[in-house]
Design a protein around this motif. Sequence first.
Motif, PDB file in Angstrom:
ATOM      1  N   GLY A  12      33.886 -15.484  80.191  1.00 14.52           N
ATOM      2  CA  GLY A  12      33.227 -16.631  79.162  1.00 14.52           C
ATOM      3  C   GLY A  12      32.115 -17.525  79.803  1.00 14.52           C
ATOM      4  O   GLY A  12      31.764 -16.979  80.817  1.00 14.52           O
ATOM      5  N   LYS A  13      32.097 -18.686  79.522  1.00 14.62           N
ATOM      6  CA  LYS A  13      31.417 -19.444  79.887  1.00 14.62           C
ATOM      7  C   LYS A  13      32.111 -20.041  81.054  1.00 14.62           C
ATOM      8  O   LYS A  13      32.919 -21.348  80.914  1.00 14.62           O
ATOM      9  N   VAL A  14      31.969 -19.671  82.507  1.00 18.48           N
ATOM     10  CA  VAL A  14      32.809 -20.136  83.472  1.00 18.48           C
ATOM     11  C   VAL A  14      32.000 -20.333  84.853  1.00 18.48           C
ATOM     12  O   VAL A  14      32.751 -20.645  85.800  1.00 18.48           O
ATOM     13  N   GLN A  15      30.817 -20.076  84.635  1.00 21.59           N
ATOM     14  CA  GLN A  15      29.971 -20.462  85.790  1.00 21.59           C
ATOM     15  C   GLN A  15      29.090 -21.486  85.609  1.00 21.59           C
ATOM     16  O   GLN A  15      28.657 -21.486  84.393  1.00 21.59           O
ATOM     17  N   GLY A  16      28.937 -22.424  86.497  1.00 21.57           N
ATOM     18  CA  GLY A  16      28.089 -23.637  86.269  1.00 21.57           C
ATOM     19  C   GLY A  16      28.811 -24.631  85.312  1.00 21.57           C
ATOM     20  O   GLY A  16      27.874 -25.690  84.867  1.00 21.57           O
ATOM     21  N   VAL A  17      29.791 -24.764  85.345  1.00 17.93           N
ATOM     22  CA  VAL A  17      30.707 -25.619  84.590  1.00 17.93           C
ATOM     23  C   VAL A  17      31.681 -26.360  85.412  1.00 17.93           C
ATOM     24  O   VAL A  17      32.898 -26.714  84.618  1.00 17.93           O
ATOM     25  N   HIS A  73      38.257 -14.587  78.071  1.00 18.00           N
ATOM     26  CA  HIS A  73      39.480 -13.646  78.419  1.00 18.00           C
ATOM     27  C   HIS A  73      40.085 -13.821  79.828  1.00 18.00           C
ATOM     28  O   HIS A  73      39.368 -14.289  80.820  1.00 18.00           O
ATOM     29  N   VAL A  74      41.469 -13.643  80.109  1.00 16.88           N
ATOM     30  CA  VAL A  74      41.976 -13.964  81.565  1.00 16.88           C
ATOM     31  C   VAL A  74      42.564 -12.510  81.707  1.00 16.88           C
ATOM     32  O   VAL A  74      43.633 -12.096  81.078  1.00 16.88           O
ATOM     33  N   GLU A  75      42.450 -12.039  82.778  1.00 15.27           N
ATOM     34  CA  GLU A  75      42.946 -10.611  83.092  1.00 15.27           C
ATOM     35  C   GLU A  75      43.811 -11.060  84.489  1.00 15.27           C
ATOM     36  O   GLU A  75      43.083 -11.432  85.459  1.00 15.27           O
ATOM     37  N   VAL A  76      44.998 -10.800  84.606  1.00  7.78           N
ATOM     38  CA  VAL A  76      45.953 -11.391  85.725  1.00  7.78           C
ATOM     39  C   VAL A  76      46.588  -9.991  85.976  1.00  7.78           C
ATOM     40  O   VAL A  76      46.968  -9.210  85.525  1.00  7.78           O
ATOM     41  N   GLN A  77      46.701  -9.672  87.544  1.00  6.40           N
ATOM     42  CA  GLN A  77      47.396  -8.729  88.169  1.00  6.40           C
ATOM     43  C   GLN A  77      47.846  -9.286  89.577  1.00  6.40           C
ATOM     44  O   GLN A  77      47.470 -10.025  89.977  1.00  6.40           O
TER      45      GLN A  77
END
Length: 90
Positions: A12-17, A73-77
């Motif tokens: 998503g918009k997760v860089q520069g924030v 989206h969040v993908e967890v492993q």
Amino acid sequence: MTQQCIKVRVTGKVQGVFFRRSTQQQAQQLGLNGYAKNLSDGSVEVLACGESSALAKLEAFLHQGPPDSEVEHVEVQAVADAQPDGFRVL
């Protein structure tokens, strides 16, 4: 108490924030070790190790993100054999 590790990819918009720094602050408050780093595709990768209850709280934060982010989206492993020391922004 057993330490567990997870690797999370957030899109998503997760860089520069302020996403990585906010994640670091949350992880440190929760007593977790690991890192947060930008990936070339615009996502953020988070490795976190610690108690399962603290990991669940961090995962909940990652679904929300800091105020200027827009998590899509969040993908967890689960991850085995990780032993980070401290929590760093890479």
